[in-house]
Design a protein around this motif. Structure first.
Motif, PDB file in Angstrom:
ATOM      1  N   GLY A 200       1.191  -1.019  -0.100  1.00 57.62           N
ATOM      2  CA  GLY A 200       0.033  -0.320  -0.429  1.00 57.62           C
ATOM      3  C   GLY A 200       1.133   1.463   0.327  1.00 57.62           C
ATOM      4  N   ALA A 201      -0.176   2.057  -0.483  1.00 53.36           N
ATOM      5  CA  ALA A 201       0.829   3.832  -0.575  1.00 53.36           C
ATOM      6  C   ALA A 201       0.014   5.031  -0.562  1.00 53.36           C
ATOM      7  N   THR A 202       0.623   5.540   0.557  1.00 53.88           N
ATOM      8  CA  THR A 202      -0.308   7.008   0.758  1.00 53.88           C
ATOM      9  C   THR A 202       0.275   7.654   0.756  1.00 53.88           C
ATOM     10  N   PHE A 203      -0.645   9.032   0.398  1.00 47.08           N
ATOM     11  CA  PHE A 203      -0.200  10.506   0.114  1.00 47.08           C
ATOM     12  C   PHE A 203      -1.424  11.415  -0.208  1.00 47.08           C
ATOM     13  N   SER A 204      -1.835  10.477   1.202  1.00 44.79           N
ATOM     14  CA  SER A 204      -3.382  11.450   1.511  1.00 44.79           C
ATOM     15  C   SER A 204      -3.010  12.394   2.693  1.00 44.79           C
ATOM     16  N   ASP A 205      -3.842  13.603   2.182  1.00 37.17           N
ATOM     17  CA  ASP A 205      -3.589  15.367   2.488  1.00 37.17           C
ATOM     18  C   ASP A 205      -2.301  15.760   2.242  1.00 37.17           C
ATOM     19  N   CYS A 206      -1.703  15.451   1.219  1.00 32.72           N
ATOM     20  CA  CYS A 206      -0.100  15.959   0.954  1.00 32.72           C
ATOM     21  C   CYS A 206      -0.241  17.058   0.039  1.00 32.72           C
ATOM     22  N   VAL A 207       0.088  17.823   0.410  1.00 27.55           N
ATOM     23  CA  VAL A 207       0.764  19.469  -0.940  1.00 27.55           C
ATOM     24  C   VAL A 207       1.679  19.066  -1.869  1.00 27.55           C
ATOM     25  N   PHE A 208       1.430  19.019  -3.007  1.00 28.65           N
ATOM     26  CA  PHE A 208       2.242  19.922  -4.129  1.00 28.65           C
ATOM     27  C   PHE A 208       2.137  20.655  -4.942  1.00 28.65           C
ATOM     28  N   GLU A 209       3.047  21.758  -4.827  1.00 30.73           N
ATOM     29  CA  GLU A 209       3.348  22.652  -4.651  1.00 30.73           C
ATOM     30  C   GLU A 209       4.021  23.044  -5.867  1.00 30.73           C
ATOM     31  N   LYS A 210       4.435  22.622  -6.573  1.00 29.05           N
ATOM     32  CA  LYS A 210       5.257  22.547  -7.770  1.00 29.05           C
ATOM     33  C   LYS A 210       4.506  20.969  -8.795  1.00 29.05           C
ATOM     34  N   ARG A 211       5.288  20.580  -9.627  1.00 30.61           N
ATOM     35  CA  ARG A 211       5.078  19.834 -10.481  1.00 30.61           C
ATOM     36  C   ARG A 211       4.778  17.798  -9.458  1.00 30.61           C
ATOM     37  N   VAL A 212       4.782  17.548  -9.526  1.00 32.99           N
ATOM     38  CA  VAL A 212       4.995  16.547  -9.561  1.00 32.99           C
ATOM     39  C   VAL A 212       5.063  14.837 -10.294  1.00 32.99           C
ATOM     40  N   SER A 213       6.286  14.233 -10.536  1.00 36.24           N
ATOM     41  CA  SER A 213       5.179  12.900 -11.995  1.00 36.24           C
ATOM     42  C   SER A 213       5.912  11.987 -10.631  1.00 36.24           C
ATOM     43  N   PHE A 214       4.500  10.865 -11.717  1.00 30.83           N
ATOM     44  CA  PHE A 214       4.554   9.431 -10.973  1.00 30.83           C
ATOM     45  C   PHE A 214       4.919   8.790 -12.029  1.00 30.83           C
TER      46      PHE A 214
END
Length: 476
Positions: A200-214
């Motif tokens: 499992g991976a959790t990114f809940s409630d994160c804030v990405f201010e700039k570019r993000v790449s998955f």
């Protein structure tokens, strides 16, 4: 050197990484569960060191305040003076941090090993090409100058919960157990390209201010981006969501403030949950099931892959709502072909069994799919019309061939049967009233009922045919 687990060629043990030794200077996480008291000691030391790497362009006072707020820790913990106390701990009759660092390094790597200097806080944390055998806990830690995890392997759980990544970072690592980035803040670009999340991976409630790449990343089990805010470009191109046991992929209540790309993204087992999500108008999705021949020619691993699952065990209501959300975005972009793909998936799920919906409620959607592929197919309504016409033709031809039973019909032949059946399908043209009214009057009651049935069946089929033509040729 002390006995250490064997590591693949090119990967160094975690304890040969000076940043890791500093991060766990008061002890590593030896148990299966995190020792929070031990972690608090490590966290306070780390943050006291990290604050010296104030990002360029920020005043220290501003960074101190924002860092404290982002991590949810006291301002005193992030104060620059705390590191000074650790450096000069001999005045408090305690071991100096630099002496402790050298001692711990030799304990973990052997007396003959040469302990390096404590890394400078003004440099990015380099965890690349490192194998982490124990639980990794960085909860509420700041990475003022960013971090790189490129090609590293985390064999146990990795917790980056409520961390601060103040500068651009690279997370292209392999996570063999749960990876938790919940409530973390990324002030600069974040690169998760080719990262592999086996659990499992959790990114809940994160804030990405700039570019993000998955892009190119892989998710094997449940993954959550619930309530995550993407303020810059979000790229999921060629990412693979191969959820086992129908684990969920949720973007519930997420907010995409800028363009995002899900082009050529593989959702192999479940449809993503976009319930309550705010998608940017420039969000792109791949609106087809299979890769094209050109895509397969470039990458033969795509053979047999599907962008969207044909069948899924997830709740049909959630899948339908997600398809509706995507359809709405693509409609606003003026992409009718792409929007209709998700409309068809939406209608498909509306016809599946779900809690609280009877078969009678689902039947119209099922028939809509059977007769017209949800208004997309031209061939299906044509074939159904041909079947209705053929049924009438054979019935009328049979009647006309039995003059002993129906003497009034003896004067009619197969051509009349063909014309009568055809006119029943297209009553608006008036063929039956003008040319075949006498034939209709001579038919027995049950055959007249059959004629009426043909007319009734033809009307929705003609409507479905019109939908297919409209969709095919973009008639508005």
């Amino acid at each position: 050197m002390t006995d250490t687990p064997e590591v693949p060629e090119g990967l160094r043990p975690a304890n040969e990484n000076p940043w890791y030794v500093l991060m766990t200077l008061y002890g590593e996480q030896e148990a299966e569960a995190i020792d929070w008291e031990l972690h608090e000691k490590n966290r306070k030391l780390w943050n006291a060191w990290s604050v010296h790497g104030t990002p360029s362009g920020m005043k220290f006072e501003d960074y101190l305040r924002e860092m404290s707020r982002a991590l949810g820790v006291s301002v005193q913990e992030c104060d620059m003076g705390e590191w000074g106390k650790l450096i000069n701990a001999q005045h408090y009759k305690e071991e100096r941090v630099q002496d402790r660092f050298a001692r711990v390094w030799k304990e973990r790597n052997g007396e003959g090993s040469l302990a390096p200097e404590i890394p400078a806080a003004s440099e990015a944390v380099d965890f690349s090409n490192t194998r982490f055998e124990r639980l990794f806990c960085a909860r509420k830690m700041a990475f003022s100058r960013g971090v790189t995890l490129k090609k590293s392997q985390f064999k146990k759980g990795a917790s980056f919960e409520r961390c601060l990544f103040a500068t651009g970072s690279n997370f292209a690592a392999g996570f063999h157990e749960t990876a938790d980035f919940a409530a973390s803040q990324f002030w600069s670009h974040a690169d998760f390209s080719a990262a592999e999340f086996k659990k499992g991976a959790t990114f809940s409630d994160c804030v990405f201010e700039k570019r993000v790449s998955f892009s190119g990343s892989s998710f094997r089990e449940a993954v959550s981006f619930q309530s995550t805010v993407f303020k810059g470009l979000a790229q999921f191109t060629r990412a693979t969501f191969r959820q086992l046991n129908s684990a969920s992929v949720t973007f519930r209540d997420a907010e995409f403030c800028a363009a995002s790309s899900f082009s050529e993204t593989y959702f192999c087992s479940v449809y993503p949950d976009f319930s309550g999500a705010v998608l940017h108008d420039k969000t792109s999705f791949t609106a087809r099931m299979l890769p094209t021949s050109d895509e397969i020619a470039k990458d033969n691993t795509l053979l047999g892959q599907t962008y969207w699952p044909k069948t899924t065990k997830q709740d049909p209501v959630n899948a339908r709502d997600s398809c509706a959300t995507i359809r709405h975005v693509l409609t606003k972009q003026g992409l009718p072909e792409e929007a209709h793909f998700f409309f068809r998936r939406e209608m498909h799920f509306a016809g599946l069994p779900s809690e609280g919906r009877s078969f009678a409620e689902r039947l119209p959607y099922i028939l809509f799919g059977w007769f017209s592929d949800y208004g997309y197919s031209i061939q299906r309504p044509l074939w159904w019309l041909a079947g209705v016409w053929l049924a009438g033709l054979l019935t009328f031809a049979y009647l006309f061939a039995l003059p002993q039973d129906y003497p009034k019909l003896a004067k009619y032949d197969d051509w009349t049967a063909m014309g009568l059946s055809f006119s029943n399908l297209f009553p608006l043209f008036g063929f039956g009233r003008v040319f075949l009214s006498d034939v209709l009057m001579d038919l027995p009651r049950w055959a007249q009922f059959l004629s009426g049935t043909q007319t009734v069946l033809s009307l929705p089929l003609l409507f479905f045919l019109g939908l297919g033509l409209r969709q095919r040729f973009r008639l508005r």
